[in-house]
Motif scaffolding. Sequence first.
Motif, PDB file in Angstrom:
ATOM      1  N   UNK A 265       0.825  -1.206   0.000  1.00 59.68           N
ATOM      2  CA  UNK A 265       0.000   0.000   0.000  1.00 59.68           C
ATOM      3  C   UNK A 265       0.861   1.257   0.000  1.00 59.68           C
ATOM      4  N   UNK A 266       1.939   1.199   0.764  1.00 58.85           N
ATOM      5  CA  UNK A 266       2.833   2.355   0.850  1.00 58.85           C
ATOM      6  C   UNK A 266       3.465   2.640  -0.515  1.00 58.85           C
ATOM      7  N   UNK A 267       3.934   1.583  -1.171  1.00 56.24           N
ATOM      8  CA  UNK A 267       4.571   1.741  -2.475  1.00 56.24           C
ATOM      9  C   UNK A 267       3.580   2.213  -3.539  1.00 56.24           C
ATOM     10  N   UNK A 268       2.317   1.845  -3.345  1.00 53.72           N
ATOM     11  CA  UNK A 268       1.274   2.238  -4.304  1.00 53.72           C
ATOM     12  C   UNK A 268       0.671   3.605  -3.972  1.00 53.72           C
ATOM     13  N   UNK A 274      -3.552   2.619   3.865  1.00 53.86           N
ATOM     14  CA  UNK A 274      -2.422   2.204   4.715  1.00 53.86           C
ATOM     15  C   UNK A 274      -2.690   2.601   6.170  1.00 53.86           C
ATOM     16  N   UNK A 275      -3.114   3.844   6.383  1.00 51.38           N
ATOM     17  CA  UNK A 275      -3.379   4.327   7.744  1.00 51.38           C
ATOM     18  C   UNK A 275      -4.514   3.558   8.400  1.00 51.38           C
ATOM     19  N   UNK A 276      -5.559   3.271   7.625  1.00 53.80           N
ATOM     20  CA  UNK A 276      -6.723   2.548   8.162  1.00 53.80           C
ATOM     21  C   UNK A 276      -6.325   1.141   8.612  1.00 53.80           C
ATOM     22  N   UNK A 277      -5.581   0.423   7.756  1.00 50.71           N
ATOM     23  CA  UNK A 277      -5.206  -0.955   8.086  1.00 50.71           C
ATOM     24  C   UNK A 277      -4.141  -1.011   9.176  1.00 50.71           C
ATOM     25  N   UNK A 278      -3.248  -0.038   9.202  1.00 51.85           N
ATOM     26  CA  UNK A 278      -2.254   0.032  10.283  1.00 51.85           C
ATOM     27  C   UNK A 278      -2.953   0.252  11.620  1.00 51.85           C
ATOM     28  N   UNK A 279      -3.917   1.170  11.627  1.00 49.40           N
ATOM     29  CA  UNK A 279      -4.680   1.441  12.851  1.00 49.40           C
ATOM     30  C   UNK A 279      -5.461   0.202  13.292  1.00 49.40           C
TER      31      UNK A 279
END
Length: 288
Positions: A265-268, A274-279
Amino acid sequence: MKTNYGSFFRKLRLDKNISISSLADEFISKGMISKFERDESEISVSRFFHLLDKIHVRAAEFDLAKNMFNPTGFESLLRKIQMYVIEENYGKLEKLAMIEFTNWQKSKDSYSYLNFIMVTAIINGHKKKEISQEDLDFLTNYLFKCENWGLYELTLYTNSISVLPINTILVFSKSLPQKILLLKDSASILDTAINAIINTLILCIEHDKVEEGLFFIKVLDDFPLSEVMLFERMLFHVYKGIFFAKFTDKKQYGEKLIQDSLLILKLANCNNLYDILLEDSNRLLFNI
């Protein structure tokens, strides 16, 4: 009731410059096709699909073209729901729910009632909206009675999953591979079923249902996830990683699955996702 499917089929056939003679075979005669195209007689469902296959038109394409490329009533409802959810416009969602409820009161159409329950469940997922036991019973009874699920039942279940008891969810999700067996080759059916099972895996993690979680991980491992289903693969690996990191002795393996998936996600440049799934990972792993 006249469907005028025949005359519209004739239009598609002529647009493709295909003759009636080339379609006639041992399964359907030239005379039957001719009467069907003049809307003088109906043909069986199997013969209709046989003709569509011969002119290389899928049933969904036929239906969409016949409706002048306007979405069906349910598709239109889903588009509105998606738009209002993105806008976080719960007032419009509540109005949408009341329209479906009013339709049900006037016509006693059970699908309008089910649509009302589904929209109410979606509102409940974002802000508290009471759903009566009577509504839940109606929903679960309908889903239990359907031996085979199509896209409607899958969409209804997936969007209402947040208001169902965990044990009911486990029963439905465990039976999903069998319920969609007749339509498993449909991409939309498969996508929706996979998302329903991923949501069930998340609920298993939340409710510490370890044995059931392992079951759904195996189901998803066995599902034919094609390479183009990159998002579904990534999402599954995030929650599979959370499960292994939280409940098994394969903590490092689980953490690597999470990190590798989030890196995609970060690379894309999918920073919001990314923030939602990390949280969510932190929430499920560390109660943050």
